[in-house]
Scaffold this motif. Structure first.
Motif, PDB file in Angstrom:
ATOM      1  N   ASP A 148       0.832  -1.204   0.000  1.00 28.93           N
ATOM      2  CA  ASP A 148       0.000   0.000   0.000  1.00 28.93           C
ATOM      3  C   ASP A 148       0.868   1.256   0.000  1.00 28.93           C
ATOM      4  OD1 ASP A 148      -2.294  -1.523   0.018  1.00 28.93           O
ATOM      5  OD2 ASP A 148      -2.585  -1.387   2.192  1.00 28.93           O
ATOM      6  N   ALA A 149       1.912   1.263   0.839  1.00 30.17           N
ATOM      7  CA  ALA A 149       2.811   2.419   0.902  1.00 30.17           C
ATOM      8  C   ALA A 149       3.521   2.616  -0.433  1.00 30.17           C
ATOM      9  CB  ALA A 149       3.825   2.233   2.025  1.00 30.17           C
ATOM     10  N   PHE A 150       3.934   1.507  -1.051  1.00 30.18           N
ATOM     11  CA  PHE A 150       4.639   1.625  -2.334  1.00 30.18           C
ATOM     12  C   PHE A 150       3.733   2.226  -3.399  1.00 30.18           C
ATOM     13  CE2 PHE A 150       5.643   0.087  -6.570  1.00 30.18           C
ATOM     14  CZ  PHE A 150       6.962   0.482  -6.693  1.00 30.18           C
ATOM     15  N   ARG A 151       2.479   1.799  -3.444  1.00 28.15           N
ATOM     16  CA  ARG A 151       1.562   2.337  -4.449  1.00 28.15           C
ATOM     17  C   ARG A 151       1.414   3.846  -4.282  1.00 28.15           C
ATOM     18  NH1 ARG A 151      -1.011  -2.830  -4.068  1.00 28.15           N
ATOM     19  NH2 ARG A 151      -2.138  -2.212  -2.185  1.00 28.15           N
ATOM     20  N   THR A 152       1.370   4.310  -3.030  1.00 25.82           N
ATOM     21  CA  THR A 152       1.255   5.749  -2.781  1.00 25.82           C
ATOM     22  C   THR A 152       2.508   6.478  -3.259  1.00 25.82           C
ATOM     23  OG1 THR A 152      -0.171   5.386  -0.867  1.00 25.82           O
ATOM     24  CG2 THR A 152       0.973   7.506  -1.005  1.00 25.82           C
ATOM     25  N   VAL A 153       3.679   5.953  -2.878  1.00 20.01           N
ATOM     26  CA  VAL A 153       4.941   6.587  -3.263  1.00 20.01           C
ATOM     27  C   VAL A 153       5.136   6.523  -4.778  1.00 20.01           C
ATOM     28  CG1 VAL A 153       7.455   6.425  -3.071  1.00 20.01           C
ATOM     29  CG2 VAL A 153       6.026   6.200  -1.022  1.00 20.01           C
ATOM     30  N   ALA A 154       4.831   5.368  -5.382  1.00 13.27           N
ATOM     31  CA  ALA A 154       4.985   5.224  -6.833  1.00 13.27           C
ATOM     32  C   ALA A 154       4.114   6.229  -7.571  1.00 13.27           C
ATOM     33  CB  ALA A 154       4.636   3.802  -7.259  1.00 13.27           C
ATOM     34  N   GLY A 155       2.907   6.451  -7.063  1.00  7.65           N
ATOM     35  CA  GLY A 155       2.037   7.438  -7.688  1.00  7.65           C
ATOM     36  C   GLY A 155       2.631   8.834  -7.614  1.00  7.65           C
ATOM     37  N   GLN A 156       3.272   9.161  -6.494  1.00  8.93           N
ATOM     38  CA  GLN A 156       3.901  10.469  -6.351  1.00  8.93           C
ATOM     39  C   GLN A 156       5.093  10.612  -7.304  1.00  8.93           C
ATOM     40  OE1 GLN A 156       2.988  13.188  -4.353  1.00  8.93           O
ATOM     41  NE2 GLN A 156       1.110  11.972  -4.252  1.00  8.93           N
ATOM     42  N   TYR A 157       5.906   9.563  -7.421  1.00 13.04           N
ATOM     43  CA  TYR A 157       7.037   9.607  -8.353  1.00 13.04           C
ATOM     44  C   TYR A 157       6.543   9.808  -9.786  1.00 13.04           C
ATOM     45  CZ  TYR A 157      11.247   8.504  -5.625  1.00 13.04           C
ATOM     46  OH  TYR A 157      12.330   8.572  -4.785  1.00 13.04           O
ATOM     47  N   THR A 158       5.476   9.108 -10.136  1.00 12.67           N
ATOM     48  CA  THR A 158       4.959   9.189 -11.502  1.00 12.67           C
ATOM     49  C   THR A 158       4.348  10.555 -11.788  1.00 12.67           C
ATOM     50  OG1 THR A 158       4.520   6.809 -11.542  1.00 12.67           O
ATOM     51  CG2 THR A 158       3.341   8.170 -13.150  1.00 12.67           C
ATOM     52  N   ASN A 159       3.596  11.083 -10.838  1.00 15.42           N
ATOM     53  CA  ASN A 159       2.857  12.328 -11.066  1.00 15.42           C
ATOM     54  C   ASN A 159       3.683  13.582 -10.834  1.00 15.42           C
ATOM     55  OD1 ASN A 159       0.494  10.869 -11.634  1.00 15.42           O
ATOM     56  ND2 ASN A 159      -0.080  10.787  -9.476  1.00 15.42           N
ATOM     57  N   ARG A 160       4.666  13.526  -9.926  1.00 15.12           N
ATOM     58  CA  ARG A 160       5.369  14.748  -9.533  1.00 15.12           C
ATOM     59  C   ARG A 160       6.849  14.749  -9.877  1.00 15.12           C
ATOM     60  NH1 ARG A 160       4.731  15.755  -3.472  1.00 15.12           N
ATOM     61  NH2 ARG A 160       5.999  17.557  -4.105  1.00 15.12           N
ATOM     62  N   ALA A 161       7.477  13.590  -9.873  1.00 13.35           N
ATOM     63  CA  ALA A 161       8.918  13.542 -10.091  1.00 13.35           C
ATOM     64  C   ALA A 161       9.232  13.339 -11.571  1.00 13.35           C
ATOM     65  CB  ALA A 161       9.553  12.428  -9.248  1.00 13.35           C
ATOM     66  N   THR A 162      10.507  13.217 -11.877  1.00 12.74           N
ATOM     67  CA  THR A 162      10.930  13.139 -13.270  1.00 12.74           C
ATOM     68  C   THR A 162      10.877  11.728 -13.828  1.00 12.74           C
ATOM     69  OG1 THR A 162      13.227  12.941 -12.553  1.00 12.74           O
ATOM     70  CG2 THR A 162      12.423  15.150 -13.056  1.00 12.74           C
ATOM     71  N   LEU A 163      10.627  10.721 -12.971  1.00  8.08           N
ATOM     72  CA  LEU A 163      10.624   9.344 -13.428  1.00  8.08           C
ATOM     73  C   LEU A 163       9.522   8.556 -12.727  1.00  8.08           C
ATOM     74  CD1 LEU A 163      14.462   8.577 -13.341  1.00  8.08           C
ATOM     75  CD2 LEU A 163      13.061   8.777 -15.397  1.00  8.08           C
ATOM     76  N   PRO A 164       8.897   7.610 -13.430  1.00  8.99           N
ATOM     77  CA  PRO A 164       7.932   6.725 -12.766  1.00  8.99           C
ATOM     78  C   PRO A 164       8.680   5.698 -11.922  1.00  8.99           C
ATOM     79  CG  PRO A 164       8.237   6.049 -15.028  1.00  8.99           C
ATOM     80  CD  PRO A 164       9.040   7.317 -14.858  1.00  8.99           C
ATOM     81  N   LEU A 165       7.962   4.939 -11.152  1.00 15.34           N
ATOM     82  CA  LEU A 165       8.562   3.940 -10.268  1.00 15.34           C
ATOM     83  C   LEU A 165       7.812   2.631 -10.444  1.00 15.34           C
ATOM     84  CD1 LEU A 165      10.786   3.745  -8.086  1.00 15.34           C
ATOM     85  CD2 LEU A 165       9.041   4.293  -6.385  1.00 15.34           C
ATOM     86  N   THR A 166       8.536   1.560 -10.728  1.00 14.01           N
ATOM     87  CA  THR A 166       7.944   0.257 -11.016  1.00 14.01           C
ATOM     88  C   THR A 166       8.597  -0.806 -10.148  1.00 14.01           C
ATOM     89  OG1 THR A 166       7.563   0.882 -13.330  1.00 14.01           O
ATOM     90  CG2 THR A 166       7.521  -1.471 -12.813  1.00 14.01           C
ATOM     91  N   GLN A 167       7.795  -1.616  -9.498  1.00 13.82           N
ATOM     92  CA  GLN A 167       8.367  -2.746  -8.776  1.00 13.82           C
ATOM     93  C   GLN A 167       8.162  -4.012  -9.602  1.00 13.82           C
ATOM     94  OE1 GLN A 167       7.738  -5.470  -6.298  1.00 13.82           O
ATOM     95  NE2 GLN A 167       5.671  -5.915  -6.999  1.00 13.82           N
TER      96      GLN A 167
END
Length: 273
Positions: A204-223
């Motif tokens: 659950d925490a990863f999904r939240t953080v991954a969404g932030q990386y994708t929407n706000r940061a310069t790179l998406p995050l995939t596990q």
């Protein structure tokens, strides 16, 4: 090289600068620090993963040098911080190792150049501005500009990079090309986010953080799963203890960190003769 690739984006958080901040570095902006602190609230284990990733890098480099390798190519090297590849390699084999750092973020490349000017041998250590997806063109530059001997074993470092590349970009394709260029006896050091499948809270925490990386940061995050990560090594063979949670990979001292808490796995694979 297109101008847009050379511009420094200070409006959005950068994965490399976030990593630098969490590790205690100074090459980051307020936007990176704010973003990192927000994500650490959601997923405090993120710091553990980043720290253990850096520790793995050092152990992998030492292992490679002790195995006789004297050439290193670090793709996605990020911002310089304590224990860089050339520093670790030269501790084990002073004056013998060649290292090429590659990153596509201008600020990371600029700081790498400054670091090398201050602490490195310009005949043996180089920083190139390039992108993982440049494939054949990038490897040609590694040889011509980086001074890597294509006939001698190389340790290729793909550390904390592939989880910023979603499946639709097919990150396996450039890596297959890079593996093909490695002479027999070469090593691939690889790390990647991989969550404990039994820990719903972490997912659950990863999904939240991954969404932030994708929407706000310069790179998406995939596990990815262990099997998916292992596939990146192709026909290279993982040395003992295999592809494991990072604290379990040839630890050098007793560690109180629960291995799975890092949520990052890695290993070193060898290209057979």
């Amino acid at each position: 090289m297109p101008d847009e690739r050379a511009s420094i984006d200070t409006e959005r958080p950068s994965a490399g600068r976030i990593y630098d901040y969490v590790l205690g570095g100074r090459h980051n902006y307020a936007v990176d620090r704010e973003f990192a602190e927000q994500q650490l609230i959601e997923a405090p284990q993120m710091r553990v993963g980043m720290v253990t990733n850096r520790e793995f890098l050092r152990r992998a480099v030492r292992f490679a040098v002790e195995s006789g390798i004297r050439q290193f190519v670090d793709i996605g090297s990020g911002l310089p911080t304590q224990g860089n590849v050339h520093e670790v390699a030269d501790e084990v084999a002073p004056g013998e190792c060649r290292v090429v750092y590659i990153d596509n973020e201008p600020i990371a490349h600029a700081h790498a150049q400054v670091l090398l000017e201050d602490t490195a041998d310009p005949e043996r250590h180089h920083a190139l501005f390039g992108d993982y997806f440049d494939g054949e063109e990038l490897w040609q530059r590694v040889v011509t500009e980086g001074g890597i001997d294509p006939d001698e074993p190389v340790c290729l470092l793909i550390v904390a990079l592939l989880h910023f590349m979603p499946d639709d970009r097919h990150p396996e394709r450039p890596l297959a090309h890079y593996r093909a260029q490695l002479p027999p006896g070469s090593l691939l050091a690889l790390t990647h986010i991989s969550l404990n499948p039994a820990d719903d809270e972490v997912h659950d925490a990863f999904r939240t953080v991954a969404g932030q990386y994708t929407n706000r940061a310069t790179l998406p995050l995939t596990q990815r799963s262990r099997d998916e990560i292992a596939a990146f090594a192709g026909d290279l063979e993982f040395v003992e203890p295999g592809l494991v949670w990072l604290p379990e990979w040839r630890p050098e001292s007793t560690d109180t960190i629960d291995a799975a808490e890092a949520n990052v796995i890695g290993g070193v694979a060898r290209k057979p003769a």
